[in-house]
Write an enzyme that holds these catalytic residues in place. Structure first.
Site, mmCIF file in Angstrom:
data_model
loop_
_atom_site.group_PDB
_atom_site.id
_atom_site.type_symbol
_atom_site.label_atom_id
_atom_site.label_comp_id
_atom_site.label_asym_id
_atom_site.label_seq_id
_atom_site.Cartn_x
_atom_site.Cartn_y
_atom_site.Cartn_z
ATOM 1 N N ALA A 97 86.507 -37.221 -22.504
ATOM 2 C CA ALA A 97 86.852 -38.635 -22.354
ATOM 3 C C ALA A 97 85.724 -39.415 -21.684
ATOM 4 O O ALA A 97 85.342 -40.502 -22.143
ATOM 5 C CB ALA A 97 88.151 -38.787 -21.548
ATOM 6 N N GLU A 98 85.172 -38.864 -20.612
ATOM 7 C CA GLU A 98 84.079 -39.581 -19.936
ATOM 8 C C GLU A 98 82.840 -39.645 -20.808
ATOM 9 O O GLU A 98 82.088 -40.622 -20.764
ATOM 10 C CB GLU A 98 83.755 -38.967 -18.578
ATOM 11 C CG GLU A 98 82.753 -39.828 -17.820
ATOM 12 C CD GLU A 98 82.706 -39.596 -16.322
ATOM 13 O OE1 GLU A 98 81.771 -40.121 -15.714
ATOM 14 O OE2 GLU A 98 83.588 -38.908 -15.783
ATOM 15 N N THR A 99 82.634 -38.654 -21.638
ATOM 16 C CA THR A 99 81.488 -38.669 -22.553
ATOM 17 C C THR A 99 81.558 -39.838 -23.525
ATOM 18 O O THR A 99 80.586 -40.583 -23.689
ATOM 19 C CB THR A 99 81.407 -37.338 -23.332
ATOM 20 O OG1 THR A 99 81.169 -36.278 -22.406
ATOM 21 C CG2 THR A 99 80.318 -37.374 -24.383
ATOM 22 N N SER A 141 81.326 -43.226 -21.566
ATOM 23 C CA SER A 141 79.966 -43.459 -21.083
ATOM 24 C C SER A 141 79.017 -43.801 -22.224
ATOM 25 O O SER A 141 78.136 -44.656 -22.069
ATOM 26 C CB SER A 141 79.448 -42.225 -20.343
ATOM 27 O OG SER A 141 80.185 -41.989 -19.178
#
Length: 136
Positions: A54-56, A59
């Site tokens: 999710a953060e990938t 970001s």
């Protein structure tokens, strides 16, 4: 070749085999295989792997919306609700922006299994900061 290929070498993305398959300022899609590499001890997709995915995508989308020569983005908050267990196959994360500001961005992320069923929903807040190397 994806603009992210060189940046992904020897990172968590390569370790988890995350592949960004679409990246625009309005939407980012990535896939991650599910198997022992990303399992928790009971043979299910580890929640931390879902959060990393999710953060990938969040970001990546945020990075697409900044001056890449002088700025980077860094995660400052992420939450995730794990909705369905996955043992194998592949999951797909899709990120869309909720807010794109000068100094912060907020992205909505939906992770689904191979049948399109919701596995995890997440919201990620990112800060826009100057490149540590000075950029340019």
């Amino acid at each position: 070749m994806s603009p992210f290929s060189a940046l992904q070498q020897e990172t968590l993305l390569s370790t988890l085999r995350i592949e960004v398959v679409e990246a625009t300022r309005e939407r980012v899609v990535a896939r991650m295989p599910v198997g022992p590499r990303v399992h928790q001890p009971f043979g299910l997709l580890h929640g931390g792997a879902s959060v990393a995915l999710a953060e990938t995508v969040a970001s990546t989308g945020a990075w697409m919306n900044v001056d890449q020569a002088t700025e980077i983005v860094v995660g400052i908050e992420i939450n995730a609700n794990h909705l369905r267990a996955v043992r194998d196959g592949e999951v797909t994360a899709t990120a869309t922006p909720l807010h794109v500001g000068r100094r912060t961005q907020v992205w909505d992320v939906r992770i689904t299994d191979g049948s399109g069923r919701a596995v995890c929903v997440s919201r990620c807040t990112l800060a826009v900061v100057p490149r540590p190397d000075g950029g340019g």
